[in-house]
Design an enzyme around this catalytic site. Sequence first.
Site, mmCIF file in Angstrom:
data_model
loop_
_atom_site.group_PDB
_atom_site.id
_atom_site.type_symbol
_atom_site.label_atom_id
_atom_site.label_comp_id
_atom_site.label_asym_id
_atom_site.label_seq_id
_atom_site.Cartn_x
_atom_site.Cartn_y
_atom_site.Cartn_z
ATOM 1 C CG LEU A 13 -2.160 -0.657 0.585
ATOM 2 C CD1 LEU A 13 -3.029 -1.234 2.268
ATOM 3 C CD2 LEU A 13 -2.704 -0.424 -0.268
ATOM 4 C CG HIS A 14 4.141 1.024 -0.090
ATOM 5 N ND1 HIS A 14 4.763 2.355 1.423
ATOM 6 C CD2 HIS A 14 4.389 -0.180 1.173
ATOM 7 C CE1 HIS A 14 4.842 1.244 2.763
ATOM 8 N NE2 HIS A 14 4.343 -0.311 2.257
ATOM 9 C CB ALA A 15 3.665 4.877 -5.030
#
Length: 101
Positions: A13-15
């Site tokens: 759940l990044h970028a």
Amino acid sequence: MERTVTVVPEAGLHARPASKLVQTANRFDADVSIGRAADGDDGLVRADSMLSVSGLNVGHGESVRVVAEGADAADALDAVCDLLATEVESEEQDGDGEAPP
């Protein structure tokens, strides 16, 4: 309503995956929260906040709990969980799946 799902995108759940999740959560008339499945209610953050979602530092293969309340809770839960269970397209790819020249 709530559901537990395993995060499929390689980036976790990044970028880009976090951004898509926030955009999806904001489309519905529902309060959507997300957190690590093992953290219980204390670990939930608002899914409509990019800072909160990316701050969870959830990685690929981790289980998250998604909670939705409100008029569109069922639809919001389905959309967010579907997104988490699907690999996100790479930014380098164009519409035909190939990298641009």
